[in-house]
Motif scaffolding. Structure first.
Motif, PDB file in Angstrom:
ATOM      1  N   HIS A 103       0.865  -1.180   0.000  1.00 20.12           N
ATOM      2  CA  HIS A 103       0.000   0.000   0.000  1.00 20.12           C
ATOM      3  C   HIS A 103       0.899   1.227   0.000  1.00 20.12           C
ATOM      4  O   HIS A 103       1.770   1.355   0.849  1.00 20.12           O
ATOM      5  N   LYS A 104       0.703   2.109  -0.959  1.00 21.62           N
ATOM      6  CA  LYS A 104       1.463   3.353  -0.984  1.00 21.62           C
ATOM      7  C   LYS A 104       0.495   4.490  -0.727  1.00 21.62           C
ATOM      8  O   LYS A 104      -0.526   4.610  -1.401  1.00 21.62           O
ATOM      9  N   GLY A 105       0.823   5.296   0.276  1.00 17.27           N
ATOM     10  CA  GLY A 105      -0.026   6.429   0.595  1.00 17.27           C
ATOM     11  C   GLY A 105      -0.272   6.562   2.074  1.00 17.27           C
ATOM     12  O   GLY A 105       0.271   5.828   2.892  1.00 17.27           O
ATOM     13  N   ALA A 106      -1.111   7.513   2.408  1.00  9.84           N
ATOM     14  CA  ALA A 106      -1.436   7.800   3.799  1.00  9.84           C
ATOM     15  C   ALA A 106      -2.199   6.640   4.424  1.00  9.84           C
ATOM     16  O   ALA A 106      -2.921   5.910   3.736  1.00  9.84           O
ATOM     17  N   ALA A 107      -2.046   6.494   5.731  1.00  9.42           N
ATOM     18  CA  ALA A 107      -2.760   5.434   6.453  1.00  9.42           C
ATOM     19  C   ALA A 107      -4.273   5.595   6.309  1.00  9.42           C
ATOM     20  O   ALA A 107      -5.001   4.590   6.279  1.00  9.42           O
ATOM     21  N   SER A 108      -4.748   6.812   6.191  1.00 17.04           N
ATOM     22  CA  SER A 108      -6.190   7.042   6.083  1.00 17.04           C
ATOM     23  C   SER A 108      -6.784   6.489   4.785  1.00 17.04           C
ATOM     24  O   SER A 108      -7.994   6.318   4.673  1.00 17.04           O
ATOM     25  N   THR A 109      -5.943   6.190   3.790  1.00 17.73           N
ATOM     26  CA  THR A 109      -6.455   5.614   2.537  1.00 17.73           C
ATOM     27  C   THR A 109      -6.376   4.080   2.537  1.00 17.73           C
ATOM     28  O   THR A 109      -6.814   3.446   1.579  1.00 17.73           O
ATOM     29  N   ALA A 110      -5.833   3.494   3.602  1.00 15.53           N
ATOM     30  CA  ALA A 110      -5.706   2.031   3.678  1.00 15.53           C
ATOM     31  C   ALA A 110      -7.039   1.293   3.619  1.00 15.53           C
ATOM     32  O   ALA A 110      -7.093   0.196   3.065  1.00 15.53           O
ATOM     33  N   PRO A 111      -8.150   1.828   4.154  1.00 22.03           N
ATOM     34  CA  PRO A 111      -9.415   1.083   4.042  1.00 22.03           C
ATOM     35  C   PRO A 111      -9.793   0.716   2.603  1.00 22.03           C
ATOM     36  O   PRO A 111     -10.379  -0.330   2.365  1.00 22.03           O
ATOM     37  N   LYS A 112      -9.436   1.554   1.642  1.00 22.20           N
ATOM     38  CA  LYS A 112      -9.708   1.210   0.235  1.00 22.20           C
ATOM     39  C   LYS A 112      -8.903  -0.013  -0.185  1.00 22.20           C
ATOM     40  O   LYS A 112      -9.386  -0.868  -0.920  1.00 22.20           O
ATOM     41  N   THR A 113      -7.661  -0.088   0.280  1.00 26.95           N
ATOM     42  CA  THR A 113      -6.819  -1.250  -0.015  1.00 26.95           C
ATOM     43  C   THR A 113      -7.418  -2.500   0.614  1.00 26.95           C
ATOM     44  O   THR A 113      -7.531  -3.549  -0.026  1.00 26.95           O
ATOM     45  N   PHE A 114      -7.826  -2.396   1.885  1.00 25.80           N
ATOM     46  CA  PHE A 114      -8.427  -3.545   2.572  1.00 25.80           C
ATOM     47  C   PHE A 114      -9.728  -3.985   1.904  1.00 25.80           C
ATOM     48  O   PHE A 114     -10.012  -5.174   1.789  1.00 25.80           O
TER      49      PHE A 114
END
Length: 158
Positions: A103-114
């Motif tokens: 995952h590249k980016g801010a932690a706040s965008t991780a839900p999209k990855t999940f």
């Protein structure tokens, strides 16, 4: 976003843990507590940080309930468990087959990855989740909302 499928060797970790839920997320509190004392761990193998989640067997990612508790760890990999600092614990991540996503980016965008992992990739893959810890590998200088940072997610497979 396709994962690397690999067999990871057993990992010996030392760190701190805390029970939490997604609705009462205490990740910041856990990491602040750990980072203040991480230099007390003397036998580190690397400078990599591990964020580890241990879910109960009944945890269902398909019928997500943000109020079900799980255990979260902030840890580092160590050579052995001969010296464990006061108020820290050890954890052994078992060897096994893992899907590794970057995952590249801010932690706040991780839900999209999940969401992609659990709602698209996993149901359409030949794999299913195994009951082993999930983890994230963070660089030594990881900053939570830095959009240029990369974070690796490991999901256990069977």
């Amino acid at each position: 976003m396709e994962p690397r499928i690999e067999i990871l060797p057993e990992k010996n970790l030392i760190g701190k843990r805390m029970k939490m839920t997604f609705s009462n997320n205490k990740t910041g509190e856990l990491w602040k507590s750990f980072m203040q004392r991480r230099k007390e761990i003397k036998n580190n193998l690397t400078t990599v940080l591990y964020s580890l989640q241990v879910y109960d067997k009944s945890f269902d990612f398909q019928k997500f309930d943000p109020y079900i508790s799980f255990e979260k760890w902030a840890a580092v990999e160590v050579l052995n468990f001969e010296e464990i600092p006061y108020e820290m614990e050890f954890f052994i991540v078992p060897s096994g087959l893992y899907a590794v996503f970057v995952h590249k980016g801010a932690a706040s965008t991780a839900p999209k990855t999940f969401e992609y992992i659990f709602r698209t990739w996993l149901p359409n893959s030949e794999y299913s989740l195994d009951n082993r810890p999930h983890f994230e590998i963070l660089g030594e200088k990881y900053k939570n909302e830095d959009t240029s940072q990369k974070k690796k997610y490991g999901f256990q497979l069977s």
